[in-house]
Motif scaffolding. Structure first.
Motif, PDB file in Angstrom:
ATOM      1  N   PHE A  39       0.834  -1.211   0.000  1.00 15.80           N
ATOM      2  CA  PHE A  39       0.000   0.000   0.000  1.00 15.80           C
ATOM      3  C   PHE A  39       0.864   1.254   0.000  1.00 15.80           C
ATOM      4  O   PHE A  39       0.559   2.228  -0.691  1.00 15.80           O
ATOM      5  CB  PHE A  39      -0.943   0.011   1.208  1.00 15.80           C
ATOM      6  CG  PHE A  39      -2.004  -1.040   1.142  1.00 15.80           C
ATOM      7  CD1 PHE A  39      -3.066  -0.926   0.249  1.00 15.80           C
ATOM      8  CD2 PHE A  39      -1.946  -2.157   1.954  1.00 15.80           C
ATOM      9  CE1 PHE A  39      -4.047  -1.906   0.164  1.00 15.80           C
ATOM     10  CE2 PHE A  39      -2.930  -3.139   1.890  1.00 15.80           C
ATOM     11  CZ  PHE A  39      -3.972  -3.008   0.992  1.00 15.80           C
ATOM     12  N   TYR A  49      -3.310   2.075   7.358  1.00 11.05           N
ATOM     13  CA  TYR A  49      -3.233   0.624   7.176  1.00 11.05           C
ATOM     14  C   TYR A  49      -3.485  -0.076   8.505  1.00 11.05           C
ATOM     15  O   TYR A  49      -2.757   0.142   9.482  1.00 11.05           O
ATOM     16  CB  TYR A  49      -1.849   0.249   6.633  1.00 11.05           C
ATOM     17  CG  TYR A  49      -1.586  -1.227   6.618  1.00 11.05           C
ATOM     18  CD1 TYR A  49      -2.108  -2.034   5.612  1.00 11.05           C
ATOM     19  CD2 TYR A  49      -0.815  -1.832   7.608  1.00 11.05           C
ATOM     20  CE1 TYR A  49      -1.866  -3.403   5.599  1.00 11.05           C
ATOM     21  CE2 TYR A  49      -0.564  -3.195   7.599  1.00 11.05           C
ATOM     22  CZ  TYR A  49      -1.099  -3.967   6.593  1.00 11.05           C
ATOM     23  OH  TYR A  49      -0.860  -5.320   6.579  1.00 11.05           O
ATOM     24  N   ARG A  76      -8.710   6.651   2.546  1.00  9.86           N
ATOM     25  CA  ARG A  76      -8.806   5.192   2.417  1.00  9.86           C
ATOM     26  C   ARG A  76      -8.238   4.512   3.651  1.00  9.86           C
ATOM     27  O   ARG A  76      -7.291   4.983   4.261  1.00  9.86           O
ATOM     28  CB  ARG A  76      -8.137   4.690   1.146  1.00  9.86           C
ATOM     29  CG  ARG A  76      -6.672   4.902   1.027  1.00  9.86           C
ATOM     30  CD  ARG A  76      -6.049   4.276  -0.233  1.00  9.86           C
ATOM     31  NE  ARG A  76      -6.649   4.609  -1.472  1.00  9.86           N
ATOM     32  CZ  ARG A  76      -6.315   5.638  -2.249  1.00  9.86           C
ATOM     33  NH1 ARG A  76      -5.361   6.452  -1.889  1.00  9.86           N
ATOM     34  NH2 ARG A  76      -6.920   5.838  -3.381  1.00  9.86           N
ATOM     35  N   CYS A 131      -6.872   0.669   4.622  1.00 14.59           N
ATOM     36  CA  CYS A 131      -6.377  -0.532   3.955  1.00 14.59           C
ATOM     37  C   CYS A 131      -6.061  -1.617   4.985  1.00 14.59           C
ATOM     38  O   CYS A 131      -5.795  -1.326   6.147  1.00 14.59           O
ATOM     39  CB  CYS A 131      -5.108  -0.207   3.176  1.00 14.59           C
ATOM     40  SG  CYS A 131      -5.329   1.109   1.949  1.00 14.59           S
ATOM     41  N   GLN A 151      -7.901  -5.345  -3.674  1.00 14.19           N
ATOM     42  CA  GLN A 151      -7.054  -4.643  -4.637  1.00 14.19           C
ATOM     43  C   GLN A 151      -6.043  -5.574  -5.299  1.00 14.19           C
ATOM     44  O   GLN A 151      -5.661  -5.357  -6.433  1.00 14.19           O
ATOM     45  CB  GLN A 151      -6.300  -3.499  -3.933  1.00 14.19           C
ATOM     46  CG  GLN A 151      -7.197  -2.526  -3.214  1.00 14.19           C
ATOM     47  CD  GLN A 151      -8.194  -1.873  -4.150  1.00 14.19           C
ATOM     48  OE1 GLN A 151      -7.816  -1.180  -5.090  1.00 14.19           O
ATOM     49  NE2 GLN A 151      -9.471  -2.099  -3.913  1.00 14.19           N
ATOM     50  N   GLN A 156      -9.108  -2.481   0.452  1.00 11.56           N
ATOM     51  CA  GLN A 156      -9.194  -1.035   0.608  1.00 11.56           C
ATOM     52  C   GLN A 156     -10.652  -0.628   0.790  1.00 11.56           C
ATOM     53  O   GLN A 156     -11.537  -1.184   0.148  1.00 11.56           O
ATOM     54  CB  GLN A 156      -8.624  -0.350  -0.625  1.00 11.56           C
ATOM     55  CG  GLN A 156      -9.101   1.055  -0.837  1.00 11.56           C
ATOM     56  CD  GLN A 156      -8.520   1.668  -2.077  1.00 11.56           C
ATOM     57  OE1 GLN A 156      -7.437   2.222  -2.005  1.00 11.56           O
ATOM     58  NE2 GLN A 156      -9.194   1.571  -3.212  1.00 11.56           N
TER      59      GLN A 156
END
Length: 163
Positions: free
Chosen positions: A73, A82, A116, A118, A142, A158
């Motif tokens: 990512f 994340y 976003r 993740c 993804q 995501q």
């Protein structure tokens, strides 16, 4: 149940919870947990009767975290948070602790201006509970990545944040 910033006093409970679910997570000892805690953008616990019963550990872009999943990512996005691991102890499974932590993280990420969230979860061997949980928040796959050391295959996920 109350969400609070994780503190070193929570480490024994965090390590115990991580061991309970290590078949889905990477191993963790106190030294590594201290290192992850120091660089985490978000590290919260849920307390129940003053005991940490759930935790979520997440990282922002451009940190020194050595996870290949995080790095995937970080190479692609500069606007994300994340989720490295979220664990809910057996004592409060099914009581909404994971959902509460995810909602708090998403609210926190929006307030920081990130768009976003993740994460990854196991595809082989499959973690169906995690897949359903993440789909309920709108996570979309993804990519797929394999770990040559463990043989695990993970789906890199995501969730785009709005508002």
């Amino acid at each position: 149940m109350m969400i609070e910033v994780a503190e070193p006093r929570d480490f024994p409970a965090i390590l115990r919870m991580n061991r309970e679910w290590e078949h889905f997570l990477s191993p963790l000892d106190e030294t590594r947990l201290s290192w992850l805690h120091e660089m985490a953008a978000y590290h919260r616990v849920i307390r129940h009767h003053d005991q940490a019963v759930a935790f979520l550990l997440a990282f922002a872009p451009n940190c020194a975290y050595d996870s290949s999943n995080y790095r995937w990512f970080d190479r692609r996005y500069d606007d994300f948070v994340y989720i490295d691991r979220v664990v809910v102890s057996d004592a409060v499974q099914g009581q909404g602790a994971g959902r509460l932590l995810y909602q708090d993280l998403m609210d926190w990420a929006r307030a920081k201006g990130w768009h976003r969230v993740c994460c990854e979860f196991d595809l082989e061997p499959p973690n169906e509970r995690s897949r359903h949980f993440h789909e309920s928040f709108g996570f979309e796959q993804q990519a797929v990545q394999s770990d040559p050391n463990t043989g695990k295959k993970v789906g890199l996920q995501q969730c785009r944040l709005t508002g």
